[in-house]
Design an enzyme around this catalytic site. Structure first.
Site, PDB file in Angstrom:
ATOM      1  N   ASN A 213       0.849  -1.194   0.000  1.00 54.84           N
ATOM      2  CA  ASN A 213       0.000   0.000   0.000  1.00 54.84           C
ATOM      3  C   ASN A 213       0.881   1.239   0.000  1.00 54.84           C
ATOM      4  OD1 ASN A 213       0.467   0.929   2.845  1.00 54.84           O
ATOM      5  ND2 ASN A 213      -0.367  -1.113   3.272  1.00 54.84           N
ATOM      6  N   ASP A 282      -4.260  -6.266   5.328  1.00 54.88           N
ATOM      7  CA  ASP A 282      -5.195  -7.222   5.932  1.00 54.88           C
ATOM      8  C   ASP A 282      -5.069  -8.607   5.317  1.00 54.88           C
ATOM      9  OD1 ASP A 282      -6.325  -5.455   7.735  1.00 54.88           O
ATOM     10  OD2 ASP A 282      -7.680  -4.618   6.222  1.00 54.88           O
ATOM     11  N   LYS A 292       9.559 -16.867 -10.394  1.00 57.29           N
ATOM     12  CA  LYS A 292       8.754 -15.739 -10.884  1.00 57.29           C
ATOM     13  C   LYS A 292       7.568 -16.270 -11.698  1.00 57.29           C
ATOM     14  CE  LYS A 292       9.025 -11.609 -13.674  1.00 57.29           C
ATOM     15  NZ  LYS A 292       9.660 -11.027 -14.823  1.00 57.29           N
ATOM     16  N   PRO A 308      -2.739 -11.947  10.372  1.00 59.42           N
ATOM     17  CA  PRO A 308      -3.113 -11.768  11.784  1.00 59.42           C
ATOM     18  C   PRO A 308      -3.358 -10.293  12.063  1.00 59.42           C
ATOM     19  CG  PRO A 308      -0.739 -12.178  11.556  1.00 59.42           C
ATOM     20  CD  PRO A 308      -1.355 -12.393  10.201  1.00 59.42           C
ATOM     21  N   LYS A 343     -14.223  -0.175  16.748  1.00 54.55           N
ATOM     22  CA  LYS A 343     -12.846  -0.703  16.699  1.00 54.55           C
ATOM     23  C   LYS A 343     -12.150  -0.614  18.049  1.00 54.55           C
ATOM     24  CE  LYS A 343     -11.658  -0.550  11.986  1.00 54.55           C
ATOM     25  NZ  LYS A 343     -11.185   0.174  10.867  1.00 54.55           N
TER      26      LYS A 343
HETATM   27  O1  C5P Z   1      -9.212  -2.704  11.488  1.00 53.37           O
HETATM   28  P1  C5P Z   1      -8.281  -1.706  10.880  1.00 53.37           P
HETATM   29  O2  C5P Z   1      -7.326  -2.319   9.881  1.00 53.37           O
HETATM   30  O3  C5P Z   1      -8.930  -0.477  10.362  1.00 53.37           O
HETATM   31  O4  C5P Z   1      -7.406  -1.213  12.123  1.00 53.37           O
HETATM   32  C1  C5P Z   1      -6.311  -0.390  11.958  1.00 53.37           C
HETATM   33  C2  C5P Z   1      -5.418  -0.523  13.142  1.00 53.37           C
HETATM   34  O5  C5P Z   1      -5.123  -1.900  13.377  1.00 53.37           O
HETATM   35  C3  C5P Z   1      -4.076   0.144  12.921  1.00 53.37           C
HETATM   36  O6  C5P Z   1      -3.614   0.613  14.174  1.00 53.37           O
HETATM   37  C4  C5P Z   1      -3.229  -0.985  12.370  1.00 53.37           C
HETATM   38  O7  C5P Z   1      -1.841  -0.776  12.603  1.00 53.37           O
HETATM   39  C5  C5P Z   1      -3.759  -2.182  13.120  1.00 53.37           C
HETATM   40  N1  C5P Z   1      -3.710  -3.447  12.370  1.00 53.37           N
HETATM   41  C6  C5P Z   1      -2.927  -4.472  12.829  1.00 53.37           C
HETATM   42  N2  C5P Z   1      -2.882  -5.673  12.154  1.00 53.37           N
HETATM   43  C7  C5P Z   1      -3.581  -5.833  11.015  1.00 53.37           C
HETATM   44  C8  C5P Z   1      -4.406  -4.792  10.527  1.00 53.37           C
HETATM   45  C9  C5P Z   1      -4.432  -3.600  11.217  1.00 53.37           C
HETATM   46  O8  C5P Z   1      -2.271  -4.308  13.866  1.00 53.37           O
HETATM   47  N3  C5P Z   1      -3.517  -6.996  10.371  1.00 53.37           N
END
Ligand code: C5P
Length: 405
Positions: A213, A282, A292, A308, A343
């Site tokens: 990203n 995510d 490749k 995770p 959240k």
């Molecule tokens: O649920 P969301 O992705 O919006 O949450 C964002 C927060 O969760 C951020 O603080 C991000 O660093 C953390 N996060 C995480 N592990 C993930 C996804 C997001 O620690 N896999």
């Protein structure tokens, strides 16, 4: 910039001793003045042999003091009057001789007398031949200066003017600047251990491709720098970012979400605060191809597996214990307050910073941010548009308040 505000109208004494690095601090005078500080230069006799006082007078816009007594101004005793006015004394470059003089409390030149007479913070930037720097006498003198409460800005390594290789180069400005900011900042995170995550993650698909990203890491790096400035011991776990390692921070560079999870979970027990500013992917490709991937003329479908959720795992592990304080970030659009509240509860957080991703002035790749803070009591605080550094510092202000409760 908070740093800029921090230096506005501050009176800084720059004490220059006789080393070749004296020419480098000419530029520091300009940088300090650009941030709003007034700079009073004082020089040892040897320093004036390397760079003329006229150079520093022109750059600082003030007369340069060299001696203990000024025959043209008998009313003033410089080491007393200047010391009384100073917010901070910066000795740069500090030679082995000046360091020894300061360590033994001598007052036989103006910079040394000023340091003895002052009541403000002192920062020492050693610069000398590496053997002189590494000599046990110099090291013992530096240790002694630390016991007086002076900040030492460690010299850099590299090739020195005397054709040797090793530690002894005057530190880069960024290191001296951080020491100055820290000396002028309330140390309300002193002795606290904090972990900050930053940047994007790269989820590998094959040896050359990844899912990533556009996070630059700026917000997380700003959080690390501003926590250090308030006295914290900082670990920064960052995904791929072009930003250089900030001064005095333990930087751990990782690539994928799983690597980030391993580094964070290994260290979480020791921490007082964990701030998760990283844009963690995510999902990751379900399969990694060791070779490749080749095009086969029939399109390509990729299966994804969920990564995770590091923050959620931390929240679960924390249970009802007060530490570590957990601070999360959320990029939202639409009904972001209710989404944020959900959240905060779901991940068991103490503080959540919500970015409105529909705003052009906030989020990935820009220097500024506009966040709303939510805490676990349901309080909501809208923060105006600020630089990422100011935003970060404000978050630490709130965190320090929570730690003090
Ligand atoms: O649920 P969301 O992705 O919006 O949450 C964002 C927060 O969760 C951020 O603080 C991000 O660093 C953390 N996060 C995480 N592990 C993930 C996804 C997001 O620690 N896999």
């Amino acid at each position: 910039m908070p740093g800029g505000n921090l230096l506005t109208d501050k009176k800084i004494i720059l004490g220059i001793s006789g080393g070749i690095a004296a020419y480098k601090v000419a530029d520091w005078v300009r940088k300090l003045r650009r941030e709003g500080a007034g700079v009073q230069v004082v020089m040892t006799g040897d320093a004036t042999r390397f760079v003329t006082p006229l150079t520093f007078a022109a750059l600082s816009g003030r007369k340069v003091y060299e001696g203990m007594f000024d025959p043209n101004d008998v009313e003033r005793i410089p080491h007393i009057s200047l010391a009384a006015e100073a917010d901070l004394i910066l000795i740069a470059p500090a030679t082995a001789q000046t360091i020894a003089r300061l360590a033994s409390g001598m007052a036989d030149d103006l910079p040394a007398a000023l340091v003895l007479a002052h009541q403000s913070p002192v920062i020492i930037c050693p610069a000398m031949n590496c053997n002189m720097y590494l000599h046990p006498a110099t090291q013992a003198n530096l240790d002694r200066l630390k016991t007086y409460g002076y900040r030492i800005v460690e010299p850099g390594r590299g090739s020195l003017a005397c054709d040797t290789e090793g530690p002894g180069r005057l530190a880069d400005w960024s290191y001296a600047k951080e020491a100055i900011y820290a000396a002028l900042t309330k140390q309300n995170l002193a002795d606290r251990k904090v972990l900050v995550t930053a940047g994007p993650t790269h989820e590998p698909l094959d040896p050359v491709r990844y899912l990533g990203n556009r996070s630059s890491g700026r917000m997380g790096f700003a959080l690390a720098v501003t926590a250090r400035r308030r006295g914290a011991e900082v670990t920064l776990v960052t995904g791929p970012s072009e930003l250089p390692d900030p001064p005095e921070i333990n930087v751990i560079r990782i690539s994928s979400a799983e690597e980030m999870a391993a580094e964070v979970l290994e260290r979480c027990q020791d921490m007082d605060v964990i701030v998760k500013a990283a844009a963690v992917s995510d999902f990751r490709p379900a399969e990694y191809s060791a070779g490749k991937l080749k095009k086969a003329g029939a399109g390509f479908t990729m299966n994804l597996t969920e990564n995770p959720d590091i923050l959620k795992t931390l929240g679960e592990r924390k249970g009802k214990s007060p530490l570590p304080l957990l601070v999360g970030f959320a990029a939202e659009s639409g009904d972001f307050i209710n989404e944020g509240r959900r959240k905060l509860r779901e991940k068991n957080l103490d503080l959540l910073a919500i970015n409105d991703i529909t705003s052009k002035e906030a989020g990935f790749g820009v220097e500024t941010n506009r966040i709303t803070l939510l805490n676990r009591h349901g309080d909501q605080e809208k923060i105006p548009l600020l630089s990422k550094e100011d935003t970060a510092d404000l978050i630490w202000k709130r965190v320090a308040d929570l730690l003090a409760q």
